[in-house]
Motif scaffolding. Structure first.
Motif, short mmCIF file in Angstrom:
data_model
loop_
_atom_site.label_atom_id
_atom_site.label_comp_id
_atom_site.label_asym_id
_atom_site.label_seq_id
_atom_site.Cartn_x
_atom_site.Cartn_y
_atom_site.Cartn_z
N LEU A 15 0.83 -1.21 0.00
CA LEU A 15 0.00 0.00 0.00
C LEU A 15 0.87 1.26 0.00
N MET A 16 2.00 1.21 0.71
CA MET A 16 2.92 2.35 0.72
C MET A 16 3.40 2.66 -0.69
N PHE A 17 3.84 1.62 -1.41
CA PHE A 17 4.36 1.85 -2.76
C PHE A 17 3.24 2.22 -3.72
N TRP A 18 2.06 1.65 -3.52
CA TRP A 18 0.93 1.96 -4.40
C TRP A 18 0.51 3.41 -4.24
N GLN A 19 0.55 3.92 -3.00
CA GLN A 19 0.19 5.31 -2.75
C GLN A 19 1.33 6.27 -3.04
N GLY A 20 2.52 5.74 -3.29
CA GLY A 20 3.66 6.60 -3.59
C GLY A 20 4.22 7.32 -2.39
N GLN A 21 3.94 6.81 -1.21
CA GLN A 21 4.42 7.43 0.03
C GLN A 21 5.35 6.43 0.71
N LYS A 22 6.66 6.70 0.69
CA LYS A 22 7.63 5.75 1.22
C LYS A 22 8.30 6.24 2.49
N THR A 23 8.17 7.49 2.81
CA THR A 23 8.79 8.05 4.01
C THR A 23 7.74 8.81 4.81
N PRO A 24 7.92 8.91 6.13
CA PRO A 24 6.95 9.65 6.94
C PRO A 24 6.96 11.14 6.63
N LYS A 25 5.82 11.77 6.82
CA LYS A 25 5.78 13.22 6.74
C LYS A 25 6.32 13.79 8.06
N LEU A 26 7.04 14.90 7.96
CA LEU A 26 7.67 15.49 9.12
C LEU A 26 6.93 16.74 9.56
N ALA A 27 6.96 16.99 10.85
CA ALA A 27 6.25 18.13 11.42
C ALA A 27 7.07 19.40 11.27
N LEU A 28 6.52 20.47 11.83
CA LEU A 28 7.11 21.79 11.67
C LEU A 28 8.54 21.85 12.18
N ASP A 29 8.82 21.18 13.31
CA ASP A 29 10.15 21.27 13.90
C ASP A 29 11.19 20.48 13.12
N LEU A 30 10.74 19.56 12.26
CA LEU A 30 11.68 18.74 11.48
C LEU A 30 11.71 19.11 10.01
N ALA A 31 10.61 19.61 9.48
CA ALA A 31 10.54 19.89 8.04
C ALA A 31 10.27 21.34 7.72
N GLY A 32 10.11 22.18 8.73
CA GLY A 32 9.76 23.57 8.45
C GLY A 32 8.30 23.68 8.08
N GLY A 33 7.88 24.83 7.63
CA GLY A 33 6.49 25.01 7.25
C GLY A 33 6.15 26.48 7.06
N THR A 34 4.92 26.81 7.33
CA THR A 34 4.42 28.16 7.12
C THR A 34 3.93 28.74 8.45
N THR A 35 4.31 29.96 8.70
CA THR A 35 3.86 30.66 9.90
C THR A 35 3.12 31.92 9.47
N VAL A 36 1.91 32.11 9.99
CA VAL A 36 1.12 33.29 9.67
C VAL A 36 0.71 33.98 10.97
N THR A 37 0.81 35.27 10.95
CA THR A 37 0.40 36.07 12.10
C THR A 37 -0.92 36.75 11.78
N LEU A 38 -1.94 36.45 12.58
CA LEU A 38 -3.29 37.00 12.38
C LEU A 38 -3.59 38.03 13.46
N THR A 39 -3.99 39.20 13.03
CA THR A 39 -4.32 40.27 13.97
C THR A 39 -5.83 40.46 14.01
N ALA A 40 -6.38 40.40 15.20
CA ALA A 40 -7.83 40.53 15.38
C ALA A 40 -8.26 41.99 15.29
N GLU A 41 -9.39 42.21 14.64
CA GLU A 41 -9.97 43.54 14.55
C GLU A 41 -11.29 43.57 15.33
N PRO A 42 -11.55 44.61 16.08
CA PRO A 42 -12.80 44.68 16.85
C PRO A 42 -14.01 44.77 15.93
N SER A 43 -15.15 44.38 16.45
CA SER A 43 -16.37 44.40 15.66
C SER A 43 -16.80 45.82 15.29
#
Length: 590
Positions: A15-43
């Protein structure tokens, strides 16, 4: 059991080879990623942002992330009005955008609908016998009360301004979401031979003249909204321009833009909203199911009691207009953009419905998750979006792997020195457990986007000790039975009977601890708990399907059955005499 385990392991590899996924996916601390800063606006200007609103927004964002299957994402508060979202992996901007969406959901009656960029005719031929002419937009979806198609959208263009039956039924009250079973047929349009009041006849004649002129029916439309509608180009800032729509007033909005062209095909004038997203009690994405008449991805919705009654009132009046009437449709509006506008065939009185459109699996899942987890109490504006490297994480990973290798090496050395031949059984079991864990982590990364983090690796290392404990319990029970003078074959079965309950209880305690930790923890601790729970389940599988059957087979060999000095069952190791070490099994024991 051994054969079954090897078949399962081989199937997971395939199933691993059929799905084309042979290695685990890594989290933010191991593979990096995207960080977004969201600022709240009052109603409203000058209003303060409360801690309760921020806490509610954080919880909703976390639920949306979990609903999307993205693991190891972090949502944290900074200061009084800033939320930082960190999503592992590359190309996660879609997830970041979705979790910050305000998700103001409304259901409104469509009053006017026009294609964008198409010149409007100044005159058109008289209506055909079927009452269908060209030049009006098609509904992009349909509403139904079950997975099967029931409230079908009109398959031919709806004529502009077609409201012949409106003279009889009155203008339908605006309403909201697709709910209930829309299985009825459109009510036939009234004919001139029916008994009408003079006022109704005059209105009917005006509508017929308007149809022949080819114009939209702007009856009851606010002049200011009509002016805004005429200026909409549905490109650029026009799309979603009404994210803060006033629910009590009419609105001019655009349809959801095409993801490739980023342009909308239609624009609308919508009546005031009567049903909001807060009245949706359940939402889920349903895959195509041709056997039940569902040929595409749909979003199933459940409404509360008040919304069900409101929608039943609207659909009963809208159905009388006929599907060719623009005002027979209702729009599903999310943050000022029309996602779909189904037509109504008959009164919808139940609280369940389906939104059907040209949804992909991703579209349906995203919409269902936004609806399921509610609207954010505040509006958030992205202050910054940046990529995160994994340089520090790689250094920590190397140190963690070294620590894990040292720990595993000590366990192996102990097993060989203390259990000798039985130690190889323990080592083989650890190898099988490691293989199954690796396959599971890889496939979970493929199917639920599970990502391995440093905390998750720590959980896997801790699991080495848990798995070794199971071997110790079994082997010690086995040796106790041999000390009592039983043959090895009998000792294996009696020792297993005594040991398995202890193993199950110990693993159950470990799994419950992992489950509670996963439930109450956030961030990287969830990764530790998830991996710990996963490896605990795998330990049970390995002990039952590999360790015990393997020891049963080895008990039949001379090396173990006669208590060889390197088998781990010799008299000097067990502290018994040779004549009690091994004896042939009696007929009763056999």
């Amino acid at each position: 059991m051994l054969l079954a385990l090897f078949v399962i392991a081989a199937a997971l590899v395939g199933l691993m080879f059929w799905q084309g996924q042979k290695t685990p996916k890594l989290a933010l601390d191991l593979a990096g990623g995207t960080t977004v800063t969201l600022t709240a606006e009052p109603s409203r200007p000058g209003a303060k942002i409360g801690d309760s609103e921020m806490s509610q927004a954080i919880n909703i964002m976390r639920e949306r992330v979990n609903g999307l299957g993205v693991s190891e994402a972090e949502v944290t508060k900074q200061g009084n009005n800033v939320i930082i979202v960190q999503v592992p992996g590359q190309g996660q901007e879609r997830v970041v955008k979705l979790i910050g969406t305000t998700a103001k959901l409304e259901f409104r009656q469509v009053m006017v609908a026009e294609p964008v960029g198409v010149p409007q005719p100044t005159s058109t031929p008289s209506p055909t016998p079927t009452g269908k002419t060209s030049g009006s937009p098609k509904p992009s979806s349909k509403a139904s009360g079950s997975p099967s198609a029931s409230a079908k959208a009109s398959t031919s263009p709806s004529p502009k301004g077609r409201a012949l039956a409106q003279a009889l039924t009155g203008t339908p009250k605006p309403s909201g979401t697709p709910s209930g079973k829309a299985t009825g047929k459109a009510t036939p349009k009234p004919s001139a031979s029916q008994s009408l009041t003079p006022e109704q006849l005059q209105q009917l004649q005006q509508l017929q003249q308007q149809q022949q002129a080819g114009g939209e029916d702007f009856t009851g439309v606010d002049p200011a909204v009509k002016a805004q509608f005429s200026k909409l180009t549905c490109t650029g800032n026009d799309i979603g321009q009404g994210q803060t729509l006033n629910p009590g007033k009419q609105a001019a909005v655009c349809a959801r833009p095409d993801p490739k062209t980023h342009k909308s095909d239609y624009k609308f004038i919508l009546a005031p909203a009567q049903i909001s997203g807060e009245q949706v009690t359940k939402a889920q994405a349903l895959p195509p199911d041709p056997q039940n008449g569902r040929v595409q991805w749909t979003v199933s919705l459940d409404l509360n009691g008040a919304a069900t009654k409101t929608f039943a009132d609207f659909t009963s009046k809208a159905a009388a207009l006929g599907e060719s009437n623009t005002r027979n449709h209702f729009a599903i509006v999310l943050d000022g953009t029309v996602y779909s506008w189904p037509s109504v065939k008959e009164a919808i009185t139940s609280g369940n419905a389906s939104i059907e459109g040209q949804f992909t699996q991703q579209d349906a899942t995203d919409l269902a998750n936004v609806l399921k987890y509610g609207a954010l109490p505040l509006k958030f504006v992205p202050s910054s979006i940046e990529s995160v490297s994994a340089t520090l994480g790689k250094d920590q990973l190397s140190a963690g792997l070294i620590a894990g290798a040292i720990g595993l090496g000590l366990v192996v050395l102990y097993c060989l020195l203390y259990y000798r031949g039985l130690g190889f059984v323990a080592i083989s079991s650890l190898i099988i457990a490691g293989v199954l864990t690796y396959e599971s982590v890889v496939l979970l990364g493929k199917f639920i986007d599970f990502r391995m983090s440093l905390a998750g690796i720590a959980g896997a290392i801790v699991a080495i000790g848990i798995t070794a404990d199971s071997f110790v319990v079994f082997f010690e029970r086995l040796r106790d039975e041999v000390r009592e003078g039983r043959s090895l074959r009998t000792a294996v079965e009696r020792g297993w009977h005594r040991a398995r309950r202890t193993i199950i209880v110990a693993d159950a305690v470990s799994f419950i601890a992992a489950l509670l930790l996963y439930w109450f923890a956030i961030g990287g601790v969830k990764g530790f708990a998830f991996t710990l729970g996963l490896t605990t389940l795998i330990d049970v599988v390995v002990v039952f399907f590999f360790t015990k059957p393997l020891v049963t087979m080895l008990a039949r060999t001379k090396f173990f059955g006669r208590g060889h000095r390197w088998s781990g069952l010799d008299p000097s190791t067990l502290g018994v005499s040779k004549r009690t070490k091994v004896r042939p099994a009696s007929a009763k024991e056999a």
